[in-house]
Design a protein around this motif. Structure first.
Motif, PDB file in Angstrom:
ATOM      1  N   LEU B  16       0.856  -1.058   0.162  1.00 38.62           N
ATOM      2  CA  LEU B  16       0.147   0.063   0.066  1.00 38.62           C
ATOM      3  C   LEU B  16       0.869   1.231  -0.013  1.00 38.62           C
ATOM      4  O   LEU B  16       0.617   2.235  -0.740  1.00 38.62           O
ATOM      5  CB  LEU B  16      -0.855   0.045   1.320  1.00 38.62           C
ATOM      6  CG  LEU B  16      -1.697   1.006   1.397  1.00 38.62           C
ATOM      7  CD1 LEU B  16      -3.083   1.084   0.243  1.00 38.62           C
ATOM      8  CD2 LEU B  16      -2.568   1.246   2.673  1.00 38.62           C
ATOM      9  N   ALA B  19       2.189   1.891  -3.215  1.00 41.06           N
ATOM     10  CA  ALA B  19       1.092   2.416  -4.108  1.00 41.06           C
ATOM     11  C   ALA B  19       0.874   3.767  -4.245  1.00 41.06           C
ATOM     12  O   ALA B  19       0.164   4.345  -5.335  1.00 41.06           O
ATOM     13  CB  ALA B  19      -0.189   1.407  -3.773  1.00 41.06           C
ATOM     14  N   ALA B  20       1.326   4.489  -3.280  1.00 41.84           N
ATOM     15  CA  ALA B  20       1.091   5.813  -3.116  1.00 41.84           C
ATOM     16  C   ALA B  20       1.815   6.363  -4.154  1.00 41.84           C
ATOM     17  O   ALA B  20       2.761   6.192  -4.698  1.00 41.84           O
ATOM     18  CB  ALA B  20       1.529   6.364  -1.745  1.00 41.84           C
ATOM     19  N   PRO B  21       1.245   7.725  -4.653  1.00 43.59           N
ATOM     20  CA  PRO B  21       1.807   8.208  -6.021  1.00 43.59           C
ATOM     21  C   PRO B  21       3.284   8.626  -5.565  1.00 43.59           C
ATOM     22  O   PRO B  21       3.316   9.287  -4.653  1.00 43.59           O
ATOM     23  CB  PRO B  21       0.694   9.369  -6.230  1.00 43.59           C
ATOM     24  CG  PRO B  21       0.249   9.773  -5.009  1.00 43.59           C
ATOM     25  CD  PRO B  21       0.025   8.297  -4.285  1.00 43.59           C
ATOM     26  N   VAL B  30       0.399  16.494 -16.166  1.00 49.50           N
ATOM     27  CA  VAL B  30      -0.865  15.382 -16.765  1.00 49.50           C
ATOM     28  C   VAL B  30      -1.494  16.189 -18.392  1.00 49.50           C
ATOM     29  O   VAL B  30      -1.739  17.234 -18.340  1.00 49.50           O
ATOM     30  CB  VAL B  30      -2.031  15.248 -16.089  1.00 49.50           C
ATOM     31  CG1 VAL B  30      -2.837  14.538 -16.662  1.00 49.50           C
ATOM     32  CG2 VAL B  30      -1.592  14.611 -14.833  1.00 49.50           C
ATOM     33  N   GLU B  57       8.191  14.892 -16.304  1.00 49.07           N
ATOM     34  CA  GLU B  57       7.668  13.694 -16.810  1.00 49.07           C
ATOM     35  C   GLU B  57       5.998  14.117 -17.692  1.00 49.07           C
ATOM     36  O   GLU B  57       5.541  14.993 -17.022  1.00 49.07           O
ATOM     37  CB  GLU B  57       7.436  12.706 -15.713  1.00 49.07           C
ATOM     38  CG  GLU B  57       6.777  11.286 -16.000  1.00 49.07           C
ATOM     39  CD  GLU B  57       6.272  10.676 -14.952  1.00 49.07           C
ATOM     40  OE1 GLU B  57       5.455   9.711 -15.403  1.00 49.07           O
ATOM     41  OE2 GLU B  57       6.676  10.667 -13.918  1.00 49.07           O
ATOM     42  N   ARG B  59       2.481  12.836 -18.319  1.00 53.02           N
ATOM     43  CA  ARG B  59       1.632  11.658 -18.272  1.00 53.02           C
ATOM     44  C   ARG B  59       0.318  11.795 -19.139  1.00 53.02           C
ATOM     45  O   ARG B  59      -0.151  12.889 -18.788  1.00 53.02           O
ATOM     46  CB  ARG B  59       0.958  11.602 -16.791  1.00 53.02           C
ATOM     47  CG  ARG B  59       2.342  11.214 -15.762  1.00 53.02           C
ATOM     48  CD  ARG B  59       1.785  10.990 -14.375  1.00 53.02           C
ATOM     49  NE  ARG B  59       3.017  10.500 -13.512  1.00 53.02           N
ATOM     50  CZ  ARG B  59       2.751  10.435 -12.367  1.00 53.02           C
ATOM     51  NH1 ARG B  59       1.571  10.497 -11.701  1.00 53.02           N
ATOM     52  NH2 ARG B  59       3.821  10.200 -11.468  1.00 53.02           N
ATOM     53  N   VAL B  61      -3.287  11.131 -20.781  1.00 54.36           N
ATOM     54  CA  VAL B  61      -4.505  10.438 -20.718  1.00 54.36           C
ATOM     55  C   VAL B  61      -5.092  10.414 -21.973  1.00 54.36           C
ATOM     56  O   VAL B  61      -5.446  11.452 -22.233  1.00 54.36           O
ATOM     57  CB  VAL B  61      -5.275  10.919 -19.542  1.00 54.36           C
ATOM     58  CG1 VAL B  61      -6.620  10.207 -19.349  1.00 54.36           C
ATOM     59  CG2 VAL B  61      -4.665  10.932 -17.991  1.00 54.36           C
ATOM     60  N   ASP B  76      -8.615  18.588 -14.150  1.00 50.72           N
ATOM     61  CA  ASP B  76      -7.623  17.150 -14.123  1.00 50.72           C
ATOM     62  C   ASP B  76      -6.502  17.101 -14.965  1.00 50.72           C
ATOM     63  O   ASP B  76      -6.212  16.004 -14.986  1.00 50.72           O
ATOM     64  CB  ASP B  76      -8.837  16.164 -14.179  1.00 50.72           C
ATOM     65  CG  ASP B  76      -9.888  16.279 -12.952  1.00 50.72           C
ATOM     66  OD1 ASP B  76      -9.499  16.706 -11.840  1.00 50.72           O
ATOM     67  OD2 ASP B  76     -11.012  15.682 -13.298  1.00 50.72           O
TER      68      ASP B  76
ATOM     69  N   LEU C  96      -5.577  12.950  -6.316  1.00 54.81           N
ATOM     70  CA  LEU C  96      -5.516  11.625  -6.338  1.00 54.81           C
ATOM     71  C   LEU C  96      -5.625  11.023  -7.735  1.00 54.81           C
ATOM     72  O   LEU C  96      -5.395   9.856  -8.084  1.00 54.81           O
ATOM     73  CB  LEU C  96      -6.081  10.832  -5.240  1.00 54.81           C
ATOM     74  CG  LEU C  96      -5.689  10.778  -3.827  1.00 54.81           C
ATOM     75  CD1 LEU C  96      -6.659  10.463  -3.032  1.00 54.81           C
ATOM     76  CD2 LEU C  96      -4.312  10.352  -3.683  1.00 54.81           C
ATOM     77  N   LEU C  97      -6.314  11.891  -8.582  1.00 51.14           N
ATOM     78  CA  LEU C  97      -6.739  11.330  -9.816  1.00 51.14           C
ATOM     79  C   LEU C  97      -5.516  10.949 -10.681  1.00 51.14           C
ATOM     80  O   LEU C  97      -4.509  11.619 -10.734  1.00 51.14           O
ATOM     81  CB  LEU C  97      -7.660  12.263 -10.484  1.00 51.14           C
ATOM     82  CG  LEU C  97      -8.489  12.005 -11.848  1.00 51.14           C
ATOM     83  CD1 LEU C  97      -9.469  11.099 -11.273  1.00 51.14           C
ATOM     84  CD2 LEU C  97      -9.079  12.961 -12.387  1.00 51.14           C
ATOM     85  N   TYR C  98      -5.850   9.956 -11.394  1.00 45.29           N
ATOM     86  CA  TYR C  98      -4.669   9.375 -12.243  1.00 45.29           C
ATOM     87  C   TYR C  98      -3.663   8.942 -11.653  1.00 45.29           C
ATOM     88  O   TYR C  98      -2.441   9.210 -11.948  1.00 45.29           O
ATOM     89  CB  TYR C  98      -4.241  10.460 -13.573  1.00 45.29           C
ATOM     90  CG  TYR C  98      -5.548  10.931 -14.202  1.00 45.29           C
ATOM     91  CD1 TYR C  98      -6.597  10.111 -14.660  1.00 45.29           C
ATOM     92  CD2 TYR C  98      -5.614  12.237 -14.662  1.00 45.29           C
ATOM     93  CE1 TYR C  98      -7.368  10.416 -15.524  1.00 45.29           C
ATOM     94  CE2 TYR C  98      -6.667  12.770 -15.291  1.00 45.29           C
ATOM     95  CZ  TYR C  98      -7.436  11.941 -16.005  1.00 45.29           C
ATOM     96  OH  TYR C  98      -8.756  12.362 -16.447  1.00 45.29           O
ATOM     97  N   THR C  99      -3.777   8.194 -10.316  1.00 45.15           N
ATOM     98  CA  THR C  99      -2.777   7.729  -9.659  1.00 45.15           C
ATOM     99  C   THR C  99      -3.058   6.487  -9.052  1.00 45.15           C
ATOM    100  O   THR C  99      -4.343   5.987  -9.309  1.00 45.15           O
ATOM    101  CB  THR C  99      -2.488   8.390  -8.331  1.00 45.15           C
ATOM    102  OG1 THR C  99      -3.492   8.280  -7.604  1.00 45.15           O
ATOM    103  CG2 THR C  99      -2.057   9.808  -8.518  1.00 45.15           C
ATOM    104  N   PRO C 100      -2.142   5.432  -9.098  1.00 51.07           N
ATOM    105  CA  PRO C 100      -2.571   4.183  -8.439  1.00 51.07           C
ATOM    106  C   PRO C 100      -3.504   4.147  -7.315  1.00 51.07           C
ATOM    107  O   PRO C 100      -4.415   2.994  -7.004  1.00 51.07           O
ATOM    108  CB  PRO C 100      -1.403   3.327  -8.207  1.00 51.07           C
ATOM    109  CG  PRO C 100      -0.223   4.048  -9.053  1.00 51.07           C
ATOM    110  CD  PRO C 100      -0.706   5.410  -8.906  1.00 51.07           C
ATOM    111  N   THR C 101      -3.335   5.280  -6.493  1.00 50.25           N
ATOM    112  CA  THR C 101      -4.168   5.075  -5.333  1.00 50.25           C
ATOM    113  C   THR C 101      -5.433   5.552  -5.496  1.00 50.25           C
ATOM    114  O   THR C 101      -6.487   4.679  -5.091  1.00 50.25           O
ATOM    115  CB  THR C 101      -3.871   6.381  -4.473  1.00 50.25           C
ATOM    116  OG1 THR C 101      -2.385   6.286  -4.345  1.00 50.25           O
ATOM    117  CG2 THR C 101      -4.649   6.444  -3.066  1.00 50.25           C
ATOM    118  N   VAL C 184       2.707   4.740 -15.154  1.00 48.57           N
ATOM    119  CA  VAL C 184       2.080   5.040 -13.875  1.00 48.57           C
ATOM    120  C   VAL C 184       0.868   4.398 -13.663  1.00 48.57           C
ATOM    121  O   VAL C 184       0.737   3.990 -12.583  1.00 48.57           O
ATOM    122  CB  VAL C 184       1.715   6.725 -14.161  1.00 48.57           C
ATOM    123  CG1 VAL C 184       1.158   7.228 -12.925  1.00 48.57           C
ATOM    124  CG2 VAL C 184       3.058   7.394 -14.724  1.00 48.57           C
TER     125      VAL C 184
END
Lengths: 239, 275, 241
Positions: B16, B19-21, B30, B57, B59, B61, B76, C96-101, C184
């Motif tokens: 866990l 798993a935190a970002p 993003v 980096e 990312r 979507v 977002d 938190l959006l777009y993260t594994p969490t 990611v």
């Protein structure tokens, strides 16, 4: 060893109804310390029900169950063994340990008490065997050991040998005798008249939810006072 | 057994934690973009160069243009890269984005079965609209994205120029899949249907079945991509500096060269045209 | 070669090649789904047991509701979690959006109702069997809860595995809240969806086979653990005897 006693157990006008049917009718009775009290009576007489009322698993619809020297909620001073005891999915020793833990006994003392209870029941070799793998007779003895481990003053037994073969029955009876010798009062139901004669100090004879006779064992078996008890002892069908 | 359970639990808690970002680890932005840019492999080709130079980096979507703009409007994403000029201008006018810049174009192509039952095959300027009219006349199966994407918007514009009411034919010869370019091409391949696609997705698409390009080279089919920064005044958390750095790079000579150098089977997919 | 044949070849190549991209995706899939199932069990087991043992007005309605939630489409869960975690939503500030969490949160929402339903049923049945005995030994409904959960560990494991199945197999929720971002938030199912989009059906099916093997691995590991537990007991018994 004991500086107070929860006995005598007194029932005052205890009735119990379920589903609109009255199953236990106004029972008044007093059970004193001493040799075993055996509940006799045909099927459906209310023997198991009466045990559960005394043990506190059921609450009477009317009337009261009164123990001496004890608040209402101290189950550890009286324990019960069921006709089909439920064994937890763990070892024989852990089953006993579990009961002790529920009663707030510390780990150090538990170890000793578990060993003693297993010893008494002759199950020391099976301590680590999963309880559910034990034979019927062994399970019944384990159930008695588990109930006895907390040193109850009264032990209720509901048909403890109902589905056992004669050899296992004998072992259970022996164990009951040992429990009694340790100072625990036995109150039990049975279908087996021979067993009743072997163990009983006094008899409670129930029929249709009523207490018909309450007498010492000897006179009850030699000369029952009521026609119902006479018929029952003679092996007639009663309802 | 209890020990086993305990160590299992510990292992899970550890997982866990992992798993935190990893947000603090490095800087990232993003980018909400379209399936055509992601699935064609363009981003995989150009992004490592940018990250190497800037340490940022990216990312991505990948969504349809409509959904990508919605994602950005919600705050977002930091940057949007899409291809529907009309919608992009509205996005900026509504105050959701700032600093819109053209980046590159590719072109739409009309795909259809090799047998071409509607005889739509044609080339060059002004060929698209008549081809669609022929498909409508023949009532030959046509598969549409139907997902409010840039490609879908372009397709609808062509139909309206052709004077065909596709809404009336929907469910009949005109089929809306409501999904991305790839799934829509899969559907068309399975049905031997006509379909409007962007060249990039088509070139990297593997499950072609009987389909091939029937109409291409019409300047009306040019498909302009624009990049927009999500309005930092509206969404203060937007990483405006990093986002602008990305936009600057995309429109720089270096970025434009990276775009131009992306090829599949020797064919260039995107044509840089930043101002 | 047929697509199916190609798929098996692709799966084989992926596994034998120990493709680093694949390893990353498999690792993230396991990490997300196992964490989600662990948290869902942490919430769902006591909740189900409580639901089984307590009586309060509207309990029936709560049970019907929790059973209904088992059928929630992952896409809907994804959308709900998206709306919560979006910058425009109430928890947007957490980024938190777009993260594994975010993916873990969505899967917890998906899996918890399954575990609640299983544990409620299992504990309810066990209480019928054990209730009188446990009360006689001095346990109340509350203190009986951990006992019953432990007694029901084998059927409950099945429920937890069912939850893992749902978590690892769903694509709708993680696609929306994770965004399928390479390196990611790309997991097995979103990778499969991507390959379908690209029309690379053999590779997609190949990945599907890898996912199946993964699921097989988790199930087999659970079965082995159960067997090892029994073995351990048998050994302990022998040592005593």
């Amino acid at each position: 060893m004991r500086n107070f006693s929860i006995l005598p157990l007194e029932l005052c006008g205890v009735s119990f109804s379920a589903g609109g049917k009255k199953l236990i009718h106004d029972i008044d009775l007093m059970i004193e310390d001493g040799p075993a009290t055996i509940l006799l009576g045909p099927n459906g007489a209310g023997k198991s029900l009466l045990l559960r009322l005394c043990h506190g698993l059921l609450q009477p619809t009317t009337g009261q169950v009164i123990w001496r020297d004890l608040g209402r909620h101290m189950p550890k001073l009286h324990a019960m063994v069921f006709q089909r005891p439920v064994m937890l999915r763990r070892s024989a020793a852990a089953n006993i340990d579990y009961a002790l833990k529920l009663n707030g006994i510390c780990r150090q003392s538990r170890k000793k008490l578990v060993a003693e209870a297993l010893e008494l029941a002759g199950l020391s070799d099976q301590a680590q065997t999963p309880a559910r793998v034990l034979s019927g007779g062994q399970q019944q003895r384990l159930a008695i050991a588990r109930a006895w481990a907390c040193r109850p003053q009264v032990l209720f037994l509901d048909e403890p040998t109902a589905s056992l073969d004669p050899q296992a029955t004998k072992a259970v009876e022996t164990l009951i005798g040992q429990v009694q010798e340790s100072g625990t009062k036995i109150i039990m139901t049975t279908h087996d008249l021979g067993q009743a004669r072997r163990l009983a100090g006094e008899v409670l004879f129930l029929h249709s939810g009523r207490l018909i006779e309450h007498r010492p064992a000897e006179p009850f078996f030699s000369g029952p006072a009521t026609s119902e008890a006479r018929a029952f002892l003679a092996g007639d069908l009663l309802w | 057994m209890k020990k086993t359970l305990g160590s299992l639990a510990a292992a899970f808690v550890l997982t866990l934690g992992l798993a935190a970002p990893a947000a603090a680890q490095e800087q990232f932005i993003v980018v909400a973009s379209t399936t055509s840019t992601e699935q064609s492999g363009l981003f995989k080709h150009i992004l490592p160069r940018f990250t190497e130079q800037s340490g940022i980096e990216v990312r991505v979507v990948a969504q349809g243009t409509g959904q990508a703009l919605k994602t950005a409007a919600n705050g977002d994403a930091d940057v949007v890269l899409v291809h529907d000029t009309v919608a992009e201008e509205k996005f900026v006018a509504d105050g959701f984005g700032v600093d819109r810049r053209p980046v590159m174009y590719n072109d739409f192509i009309l795909i259809g079965p090799k047998a071409d039952p509607a005889e739509a095959r044609s080339q060059g300027e002004g060929s698209t609209v008549p081809a669609l009219q022929k498909i409508a006349q023949a009532e030959a199966p046509f598969v549409s994205r139907g997902d409010n994407s840039g490609t879908h918007a372009a397709e609808l514009r062509f139909w309206s120029q052709a004077g065909v009411d596709v809404k009336a034919a929907s469910g009949n010869w005109y089929r809306e899949t409501g999904s991305g370019m790839g799934p829509t091409l899969n559907t068309a391949a399975a049905m031997d249907a006509y379909v409007l696609a962007d060249r990039g997705t088509w070139l990297s698409f593997k499950n072609r079945g009987n389909l091939e390009i029937l109409v291409e080279g019409d300047p009306a089919m040019f498909n302009q991509y624009g990049v927009i920064l999500v309005n930092p005044e509206r969404h203060p958390h937007v990483k405006a500096d990093a986002g602008r750095a990305f936009m600057d790079w995309l429109t720089s000579e270096d970025g434009q060269q990276a775009i131009a150098s992306y090829q599949i089977d020797g064919e260039q997919l995107f044509f840089p045209n930043a101002e | 070669m047929s697509t199916i044949g190609e798929s098996f070849a692709a799966a084989l190549a992926l596994i034998l090649g120990m493709d680093p991209a694949l390893r990353e995706i498999v690792g993230l899939s396991l990490q997300v789904s196992l964490t989600a199932v662990f948290l869902a069990a942490l919430i769902g087991l006591p909740l189900g047991a409580l639901l089984a043992l307590s009586s309060f007005p509207g309990r029936g309605a709560v049970i019907v509701l929790s059973n209904t939630l088992m059928g929630l489409p992952p896409v809907v869960v994804g959308l709900l979690v998206y709306l919560m975690l979006s910058r425009a939503g109430p928890f947007g500030v957490l980024s938190l959006l777009y993260t594994p969490t975010a993916m873990i949160i969505a899967q917890v929402v998906l899996v918890t109702p399954i575990i609640v339903a299983y544990s409620r049923q299992v504990v309810e049945d066990l209480w019928t069997e054990y209730g009188e005995q446990l009360r006689s030994l001095g346990a109340g409904r509350l203190s009986a809860t951990p006992t019953l959960l432990w007694e029901g560990r084998f059927p409950l494991t099945t429920g937890i595995l069912a939850g893992f199945g749902r978590a690892s197999a769903e694509v709708g929720a993680v696609m929306i809240v994770g965004g399928n971002i390479e390196h990611v938030t790309r997991v097995m199912t979103t990778a499969i969806a991507l390959e379908v989009s690209r029309g690379d059906l053999p590779l997609a099916l190949g990945l599907g086979i890898v996912l199946l093997i993964l699921s097989l691995g988790v199930n087999a590991a659970t079965a082995l653990l159960a067997m090892a537990t029994r073995q351990e007991r048998r050994l302990m018994r022998r040592r005593v005897a």
